[in-house]
Design a protein around this motif. Structure first.
Motif, PDB file in Angstrom:
ATOM      1  N   GLY A  73      38.792  27.249  42.017  1.00 44.46           N
ATOM      2  CA  GLY A  73      38.258  28.116  40.974  1.00 44.46           C
ATOM      3  C   GLY A  73      38.951  27.903  39.649  1.00 44.46           C
ATOM      4  O   GLY A  73      40.102  27.467  39.593  1.00 44.46           O
ATOM      5  N   ARG A  74      38.244  28.206  38.594  1.00 50.29           N
ATOM      6  CA  ARG A  74      38.778  28.163  37.224  1.00 50.29           C
ATOM      7  C   ARG A  74      38.410  29.469  36.543  1.00 50.29           C
ATOM      8  O   ARG A  74      37.335  30.026  36.793  1.00 50.29           O
ATOM      9  CB  ARG A  74      38.191  26.960  36.462  1.00 50.29           C
ATOM     10  CG  ARG A  74      38.667  26.813  35.011  1.00 50.29           C
ATOM     11  CD  ARG A  74      40.029  26.169  34.929  1.00 50.29           C
ATOM     12  NE  ARG A  74      40.615  26.245  33.606  1.00 50.29           N
ATOM     13  CZ  ARG A  74      40.445  25.349  32.630  1.00 50.29           C
ATOM     14  NH1 ARG A  74      39.665  24.303  32.854  1.00 50.29           N
ATOM     15  NH2 ARG A  74      41.031  25.496  31.466  1.00 50.29           N
ATOM     16  N   ASN A  75      39.280  29.985  35.701  1.00 50.56           N
ATOM     17  CA  ASN A  75      39.049  31.252  35.015  1.00 50.56           C
ATOM     18  C   ASN A  75      38.715  32.358  36.019  1.00 50.56           C
ATOM     19  O   ASN A  75      37.740  33.098  35.878  1.00 50.56           O
ATOM     20  CB  ASN A  75      37.932  31.114  33.972  1.00 50.56           C
ATOM     21  CG  ASN A  75      38.265  30.094  32.903  1.00 50.56           C
ATOM     22  OD1 ASN A  75      39.401  30.002  32.443  1.00 50.56           O
ATOM     23  ND2 ASN A  75      37.275  29.306  32.506  1.00 50.56           N
ATOM     24  N   ILE A  76      39.528  32.479  37.034  1.00 52.58           N
ATOM     25  CA  ILE A  76      39.271  33.406  38.136  1.00 52.58           C
ATOM     26  C   ILE A  76      39.603  34.829  37.688  1.00 52.58           C
ATOM     27  O   ILE A  76      40.723  35.097  37.241  1.00 52.58           O
ATOM     28  CB  ILE A  76      40.132  33.026  39.359  1.00 52.58           C
ATOM     29  CG1 ILE A  76      39.777  31.608  39.837  1.00 52.58           C
ATOM     30  CG2 ILE A  76      39.956  34.034  40.481  1.00 52.58           C
ATOM     31  CD1 ILE A  76      40.767  31.052  40.858  1.00 52.58           C
ATOM     32  N   PRO A  77      38.678  35.779  37.820  1.00 51.63           N
ATOM     33  CA  PRO A  77      38.987  37.171  37.473  1.00 51.63           C
ATOM     34  C   PRO A  77      40.046  37.751  38.404  1.00 51.63           C
ATOM     35  O   PRO A  77      40.113  37.407  39.585  1.00 51.63           O
ATOM     36  CB  PRO A  77      37.649  37.894  37.658  1.00 51.63           C
ATOM     37  CG  PRO A  77      36.608  36.824  37.686  1.00 51.63           C
ATOM     38  CD  PRO A  77      37.280  35.602  38.239  1.00 51.63           C
ATOM     39  N   VAL A  78      40.863  38.642  37.881  1.00 46.26           N
ATOM     40  CA  VAL A  78      41.915  39.260  38.688  1.00 46.26           C
ATOM     41  C   VAL A  78      41.333  39.933  39.919  1.00 46.26           C
ATOM     42  O   VAL A  78      41.885  39.834  41.018  1.00 46.26           O
ATOM     43  CB  VAL A  78      42.718  40.280  37.842  1.00 46.26           C
ATOM     44  CG1 VAL A  78      43.688  41.060  38.710  1.00 46.26           C
ATOM     45  CG2 VAL A  78      43.467  39.570  36.725  1.00 46.26           C
ATOM     46  N   GLU A  79      40.200  40.617  39.749  1.00 45.57           N
ATOM     47  CA  GLU A  79      39.638  41.383  40.862  1.00 45.57           C
ATOM     48  C   GLU A  79      39.136  40.501  42.002  1.00 45.57           C
ATOM     49  O   GLU A  79      38.975  40.975  43.140  1.00 45.57           O
ATOM     50  CB  GLU A  79      38.505  42.296  40.375  1.00 45.57           C
ATOM     51  CG  GLU A  79      37.370  41.588  39.649  1.00 45.57           C
ATOM     52  CD  GLU A  79      37.566  41.513  38.141  1.00 45.57           C
ATOM     53  OE1 GLU A  79      36.549  41.406  37.431  1.00 45.57           O
ATOM     54  OE2 GLU A  79      38.742  41.560  37.679  1.00 45.57           O
ATOM     55  N   ASN A  80      38.899  39.211  41.747  1.00 44.19           N
ATOM     56  CA  ASN A  80      38.462  38.288  42.803  1.00 44.19           C
ATOM     57  C   ASN A  80      39.542  37.295  43.200  1.00 44.19           C
ATOM     58  O   ASN A  80      39.307  36.413  44.026  1.00 44.19           O
ATOM     59  CB  ASN A  80      37.222  37.486  42.337  1.00 44.19           C
ATOM     60  CG  ASN A  80      36.050  38.380  42.019  1.00 44.19           C
ATOM     61  OD1 ASN A  80      35.905  39.450  42.606  1.00 44.19           O
ATOM     62  ND2 ASN A  80      35.204  37.957  41.087  1.00 44.19           N
ATOM     63  N   ALA A  81      40.710  37.418  42.621  1.00 50.70           N
ATOM     64  CA  ALA A  81      41.723  36.362  42.748  1.00 50.70           C
ATOM     65  C   ALA A  81      42.175  36.144  44.188  1.00 50.70           C
ATOM     66  O   ALA A  81      42.363  34.997  44.621  1.00 50.70           O
ATOM     67  CB  ALA A  81      42.918  36.689  41.862  1.00 50.70           C
TER      68      ALA A  81
END
Length: 322
Positions: A155-163
Protein backbone atom coordinates in the motif's frame (compact mmCIF):
# COMPACT_ATOMS: atom_id res chain seq x y z
CA UNK A 1 0.38 -18.70 14.16
CA UNK A 2 4.16 -18.32 14.41
CA UNK A 3 6.70 -18.40 11.60
CA UNK A 4 10.28 -19.52 12.18
CA UNK A 5 13.26 -20.05 9.91
CA UNK A 6 15.83 -22.64 10.91
CA UNK A 7 19.03 -24.18 9.65
CA UNK A 8 19.28 -27.74 8.42
CA UNK A 9 22.94 -27.97 7.54
CA UNK A 10 23.63 -24.88 5.45
CA UNK A 11 20.04 -24.67 4.19
CA UNK A 12 17.46 -22.36 5.80
CA UNK A 13 13.94 -23.77 5.99
CA UNK A 14 10.55 -22.46 7.06
CA UNK A 15 8.63 -23.76 10.08
CA UNK A 16 5.06 -23.00 11.20
CA UNK A 17 3.78 -23.27 14.77
CA UNK A 18 0.19 -23.27 15.99
CA UNK A 19 -0.36 -24.09 19.64
CA UNK A 20 2.18 -26.74 20.57
CA UNK A 21 2.51 -28.17 17.05
CA UNK A 22 5.55 -27.11 15.01
CA UNK A 23 6.02 -28.42 11.48
CA UNK A 24 8.00 -27.88 8.32
CA UNK A 25 5.01 -27.17 6.04
CA UNK A 26 6.85 -27.82 2.77
CA UNK A 27 8.13 -31.26 3.72
CA UNK A 28 4.90 -32.22 5.47
CA UNK A 29 2.68 -31.41 2.51
CA UNK A 30 5.15 -32.88 0.05
CA UNK A 31 4.98 -36.18 1.97
CA UNK A 32 1.18 -36.08 1.82
CA UNK A 33 0.42 -34.95 -1.74
CA UNK A 34 1.92 -33.50 -4.87
CA UNK A 35 2.82 -29.82 -4.66
CA UNK A 36 2.85 -27.37 -7.53
CA UNK A 37 6.06 -25.35 -8.01
CA UNK A 38 4.14 -22.25 -6.87
CA UNK A 39 3.03 -23.96 -3.64
CA UNK A 40 6.55 -25.17 -2.95
CA UNK A 41 7.88 -21.64 -3.42
CA UNK A 42 5.33 -20.20 -1.00
CA UNK A 43 6.37 -22.71 1.69
CA UNK A 44 10.10 -22.24 1.22
CA UNK A 45 10.69 -18.76 2.67
CA UNK A 46 8.98 -16.15 4.79
CA UNK A 47 8.69 -13.36 2.22
CA UNK A 48 7.12 -15.68 -0.36
CA UNK A 49 4.78 -16.98 2.34
CA UNK A 50 3.73 -13.48 3.40
CA UNK A 51 3.29 -12.34 -0.20
CA UNK A 52 0.90 -15.21 -0.92
CA UNK A 53 -1.59 -13.91 1.62
CA UNK A 54 -4.57 -16.11 2.53
CA UNK A 55 -3.40 -18.91 0.22
CA UNK A 56 -0.23 -19.35 2.28
CA UNK A 57 -2.24 -19.47 5.51
CA UNK A 58 -4.48 -22.16 4.00
CA UNK A 59 -1.42 -24.23 3.07
CA UNK A 60 -0.02 -23.75 6.56
CA UNK A 61 -3.25 -24.92 8.19
CA UNK A 62 -3.37 -27.91 5.84
CA UNK A 63 0.15 -28.91 6.86
CA UNK A 64 -0.59 -28.48 10.57
CA UNK A 65 -3.62 -30.79 10.28
CA UNK A 66 -1.57 -33.70 8.89
CA UNK A 67 -0.67 -36.42 11.38
CA UNK A 68 1.28 -39.66 11.25
CA UNK A 69 4.52 -40.38 9.39
CA UNK A 70 3.84 -37.72 6.74
CA UNK A 71 4.07 -34.90 9.28
CA UNK A 72 7.51 -33.31 9.56
CA UNK A 73 7.25 -32.52 13.29
CA UNK A 74 9.96 -30.30 14.76
CA UNK A 75 11.11 -29.60 18.31
CA UNK A 76 11.81 -25.92 18.83
CA UNK A 77 14.56 -26.42 21.40
CA UNK A 78 16.50 -28.62 18.99
CA UNK A 79 16.52 -26.10 16.13
CA UNK A 80 19.23 -23.61 15.27
CA UNK A 81 17.09 -20.63 14.42
CA UNK A 82 17.77 -18.06 11.73
CA UNK A 83 16.20 -14.60 11.65
CA UNK A 84 12.51 -15.24 10.87
CA UNK A 85 12.65 -12.94 7.86
CA UNK A 86 15.38 -11.37 5.76
CA UNK A 87 13.63 -8.03 5.18
CA UNK A 88 13.72 -6.28 1.84
CA UNK A 89 14.06 -3.02 3.81
CA UNK A 90 13.96 -2.02 7.48
CA UNK A 91 12.25 1.35 7.96
CA UNK A 92 13.05 2.75 11.38
CA UNK A 93 11.45 5.26 13.71
CA UNK A 94 13.57 6.75 16.47
CA UNK A 95 12.64 8.81 19.55
CA UNK A 96 9.19 7.24 19.74
CA UNK A 97 8.82 6.80 23.52
CA UNK A 98 8.38 9.82 25.78
CA UNK A 99 10.36 8.22 28.60
CA UNK A 100 13.31 7.57 26.26
CA UNK A 101 13.25 11.18 25.05
CA UNK A 102 13.35 12.34 28.67
CA UNK A 103 16.58 10.42 29.36
CA UNK A 104 18.71 11.59 26.43
CA UNK A 105 19.98 14.51 24.40
CA UNK A 106 17.38 15.37 21.76
CA UNK A 107 17.33 17.15 18.43
CA UNK A 108 14.82 19.87 17.64
CA UNK A 109 12.42 17.33 16.08
CA UNK A 110 12.64 14.55 18.68
CA UNK A 111 9.14 13.37 19.50
CA UNK A 112 7.51 15.82 17.09
CA UNK A 113 7.58 13.45 14.13
CA UNK A 114 9.06 9.97 13.66
CA UNK A 115 12.83 10.06 13.17
CA UNK A 116 13.09 8.27 9.83
CA UNK A 117 16.16 6.17 9.06
CA UNK A 118 16.83 2.90 7.27
CA UNK A 119 18.69 -0.32 8.02
CA UNK A 120 19.39 -3.01 5.46
CA UNK A 121 19.19 -6.80 5.40
CA UNK A 122 23.00 -6.81 5.68
CA UNK A 123 22.57 -5.66 9.30
CA UNK A 124 20.37 -8.64 10.25
CA UNK A 125 21.45 -11.56 12.44
CA UNK A 126 19.29 -14.22 14.04
CA UNK A 127 18.57 -15.51 17.54
CA UNK A 128 21.67 -16.63 19.44
CA UNK A 129 23.96 -15.29 16.70
CA UNK A 130 26.96 -13.36 18.01
CA UNK A 131 26.86 -9.58 17.87
CA UNK A 132 30.28 -9.04 16.32
CA UNK A 133 31.46 -5.79 17.87
CA UNK A 134 34.46 -3.95 16.49
CA UNK A 135 35.91 -1.32 18.82
CA UNK A 136 37.51 0.26 15.76
CA UNK A 137 33.96 1.21 14.78
CA UNK A 138 32.53 2.19 18.16
CA UNK A 139 33.43 2.18 21.83
CA UNK A 140 29.83 2.98 22.80
CA UNK A 141 27.69 0.11 21.51
CA UNK A 142 24.15 0.34 22.89
CA UNK A 143 21.16 -1.97 22.50
CA UNK A 144 17.48 -1.08 22.13
CA UNK A 145 14.59 -3.56 22.36
CA UNK A 146 11.90 -2.65 19.84
CA UNK A 147 8.69 -4.03 18.40
CA UNK A 148 9.15 -4.84 14.70
CA UNK A 149 6.17 -4.73 12.34
CA UNK A 150 6.11 -7.05 9.33
CA UNK A 151 4.17 -5.71 6.35
CA UNK A 152 1.87 -8.22 4.68
CA UNK A 153 -0.22 -6.18 2.23
CA UNK A 154 1.17 -3.59 -0.15
CA UNK A 155 0.00 0.00 0.00
CA UNK A 156 0.89 3.64 -0.51
CA UNK A 157 -0.62 6.62 1.31
CA UNK A 158 -2.33 4.23 3.71
CA UNK A 159 -4.92 5.88 6.00
CA UNK A 160 -4.31 5.45 9.72
CA UNK A 161 -7.71 3.81 10.20
CA UNK A 162 -6.82 1.04 7.70
CA UNK A 163 -3.13 0.75 8.53
CA UNK A 164 -3.24 -2.42 10.64
CA UNK A 165 -4.92 -4.26 7.74
CA UNK A 166 -1.51 -4.06 6.03
CA UNK A 167 0.35 -5.77 8.90
CA UNK A 168 1.09 -9.49 8.62
CA UNK A 169 2.62 -9.87 12.05
CA UNK A 170 5.19 -8.79 14.60
CA UNK A 171 8.64 -9.77 15.81
CA UNK A 172 11.43 -8.34 18.00
CA UNK A 173 14.45 -6.34 16.91
CA UNK A 174 17.48 -5.09 18.84
CA UNK A 175 18.26 -1.74 17.22
CA UNK A 176 21.97 -1.66 18.04
CA UNK A 177 23.47 1.80 17.93
CA UNK A 178 26.98 3.27 17.98
CA UNK A 179 26.27 6.20 20.29
CA UNK A 180 29.66 7.87 19.81
CA UNK A 181 28.94 7.99 16.07
CA UNK A 182 25.30 9.02 16.45
CA UNK A 183 25.31 11.93 18.88
CA UNK A 184 27.04 15.21 18.00
CA UNK A 185 26.96 18.70 19.48
CA UNK A 186 26.93 22.02 17.62
CA UNK A 187 28.91 24.99 18.86
CA UNK A 188 25.78 26.40 20.52
CA UNK A 189 25.26 23.17 22.50
CA UNK A 190 22.34 21.84 20.48
CA UNK A 191 22.41 18.24 19.25
CA UNK A 192 22.33 16.61 15.86
CA UNK A 193 22.33 12.90 14.97
CA UNK A 194 24.42 11.13 12.37
CA UNK A 195 21.97 8.30 11.76
CA UNK A 196 23.87 6.46 9.03
CA UNK A 197 27.11 5.41 10.73
CA UNK A 198 25.46 5.39 14.14
CA UNK A 199 22.81 2.85 13.13
CA UNK A 200 23.86 0.90 10.03
CA UNK A 201 26.68 -1.60 10.49
CA UNK A 202 27.29 -5.35 10.66
CA UNK A 203 25.13 -7.16 13.26
CA UNK A 204 23.19 -4.00 14.12
CA UNK A 205 19.78 -5.65 13.66
CA UNK A 206 19.32 -8.90 15.59
CA UNK A 207 15.82 -10.10 14.69
CA UNK A 208 13.54 -12.85 15.98
CA UNK A 209 12.91 -15.38 17.33
CA UNK A 210 9.71 -15.68 15.27
CA UNK A 211 6.99 -13.70 13.54
CA UNK A 212 3.65 -13.86 15.31
CA UNK A 213 0.66 -13.21 13.06
CA UNK A 214 -1.36 -10.11 13.81
CA UNK A 215 -4.49 -12.05 14.81
CA UNK A 216 -2.58 -13.56 17.75
CA UNK A 217 -1.14 -10.20 18.84
CA UNK A 218 -4.39 -8.25 18.78
CA UNK A 219 -3.75 -4.64 19.80
CA UNK A 220 -0.03 -3.91 19.22
CA UNK A 221 -0.23 -1.03 21.70
CA UNK A 222 -0.73 -3.35 24.68
CA UNK A 223 2.54 -5.30 24.71
CA UNK A 224 5.00 -5.40 27.61
CA UNK A 225 8.61 -4.76 26.60
CA UNK A 226 11.75 -5.60 28.59
CA UNK A 227 15.51 -5.70 28.21
CA UNK A 228 17.97 -7.66 30.34
CA UNK A 229 21.75 -7.43 30.04
CA UNK A 230 23.54 -10.25 31.87
CA UNK A 231 20.28 -10.83 33.72
CA UNK A 232 19.94 -7.21 34.92
CA UNK A 233 16.67 -5.46 34.07
CA UNK A 234 17.60 -2.45 31.94
CA UNK A 235 14.29 -1.59 30.23
CA UNK A 236 10.68 -2.22 31.24
CA UNK A 237 7.75 -0.52 29.56
CA UNK A 238 4.73 -1.11 27.36
CA UNK A 239 4.04 -0.27 23.73
CA UNK A 240 1.14 1.90 24.95
CA UNK A 241 3.87 4.46 25.73
CA UNK A 242 4.76 5.03 22.08
CA UNK A 243 4.32 8.60 20.86
CA UNK A 244 3.28 7.38 17.40
CA UNK A 245 1.29 4.14 17.31
CA UNK A 246 1.97 1.26 14.95
CA UNK A 247 -0.97 2.41 12.80
CA UNK A 248 0.40 5.96 12.66
CA UNK A 249 3.87 4.69 11.71
CA UNK A 250 2.48 2.51 8.90
CA UNK A 251 0.68 5.58 7.60
CA UNK A 252 3.78 7.78 8.00
CA UNK A 253 6.17 5.46 6.16
CA UNK A 254 3.63 4.80 3.39
CA UNK A 255 3.66 8.49 2.50
CA UNK A 256 7.28 8.11 1.37
CA UNK A 257 7.20 4.74 -0.33
CA UNK A 258 4.98 1.84 -1.23
CA UNK A 259 5.02 -0.62 1.65
CA UNK A 260 5.36 -4.15 0.30
CA UNK A 261 5.30 -7.64 1.83
CA UNK A 262 8.73 -8.25 3.35
CA UNK A 263 9.31 -4.70 4.54
CA UNK A 264 9.82 -4.39 8.31
CA UNK A 265 9.07 -1.26 10.35
CA UNK A 266 10.68 -0.75 13.74
CA UNK A 267 9.03 1.43 16.32
CA UNK A 268 11.48 2.92 18.81
CA UNK A 269 12.63 1.95 22.29
CA UNK A 270 11.67 2.99 25.83
CA UNK A 271 13.94 4.36 28.55
CA UNK A 272 16.80 2.44 30.13
CA UNK A 273 19.42 2.53 27.40
CA UNK A 274 23.10 2.79 28.28
CA UNK A 275 23.00 6.24 26.65
CA UNK A 276 20.87 7.44 29.59
CA UNK A 277 23.84 6.84 31.93
CA UNK A 278 26.36 8.63 29.70
CA UNK A 279 26.40 12.26 30.84
CA UNK A 280 29.08 13.10 28.26
CA UNK A 281 26.45 12.48 25.56
CA UNK A 282 23.62 14.20 27.41
CA UNK A 283 22.25 11.16 29.24
CA UNK A 284 19.82 11.68 32.15
CA UNK A 285 18.96 8.29 33.67
CA UNK A 286 15.38 8.11 34.97
CA UNK A 287 14.89 4.42 35.70
CA UNK A 288 11.70 3.07 37.28
CA UNK A 289 10.05 -0.27 38.11
CA UNK A 290 13.22 -2.00 39.29
CA UNK A 291 15.42 -1.01 36.32
CA UNK A 292 19.15 -1.16 36.94
CA UNK A 293 21.31 1.59 35.38
CA UNK A 294 23.93 0.43 32.91
CA UNK A 295 27.49 0.44 34.25
CA UNK A 296 28.73 1.03 30.70
CA UNK A 297 28.06 0.19 27.10
CA UNK A 298 27.89 -3.34 25.70
CA UNK A 299 31.14 -5.28 25.92
CA UNK A 300 32.58 -8.65 25.01
CA UNK A 301 30.58 -11.50 26.53
CA UNK A 302 27.52 -9.45 27.46
CA UNK A 303 24.25 -11.32 26.96
CA UNK A 304 21.43 -9.11 25.67
CA UNK A 305 17.85 -10.37 26.03
CA UNK A 306 15.07 -8.45 24.29
CA UNK A 307 11.58 -9.54 25.39
CA UNK A 308 8.14 -8.53 24.13
CA UNK A 309 4.88 -9.97 25.41
CA UNK A 310 3.09 -12.50 23.16
CA UNK A 311 6.25 -12.85 21.02
CA UNK A 312 9.07 -14.15 23.20
CA UNK A 313 12.73 -13.46 23.89
CA UNK A 314 15.49 -12.58 21.42
CA UNK A 315 18.89 -13.38 22.93
CA UNK A 316 22.32 -12.54 21.55
CA UNK A 317 25.84 -12.37 22.99
CA UNK A 318 28.37 -9.65 22.21
CA UNK A 319 31.69 -10.81 20.78
CA UNK A 320 34.45 -8.26 20.34
CA UNK A 321 36.34 -8.71 17.07
CA UNK A 322 39.79 -7.47 16.14
Amino acid sequence: MRLYRYYEGDTIKLAIKDGERLVNPLETLRSSRALSPAEAKVLSDTIDFIGAGSHALELARESLAITGPAAKILTLGELRLAAPIMPTTILCSGSNYRDHNAEKANTEMSGKEPEFFVKTADCVIGPDDAIMHSERLTKKLDGETELAVVIGKAGRNIPVENALDHVFGYTIINDLTARDLQVHYRADGTVWYEIGRGKVFDCSAPLGPCIVTSDEIGDPQLLDIKTRVNGELRQISNTSNMIFSVAQLVHFFSLSMTLKPGIVLITGTPSGTAWSCDTSLGGKWKGTNGMIPAKGYLADGDVFEAEIGKIGILKNTVSTSA
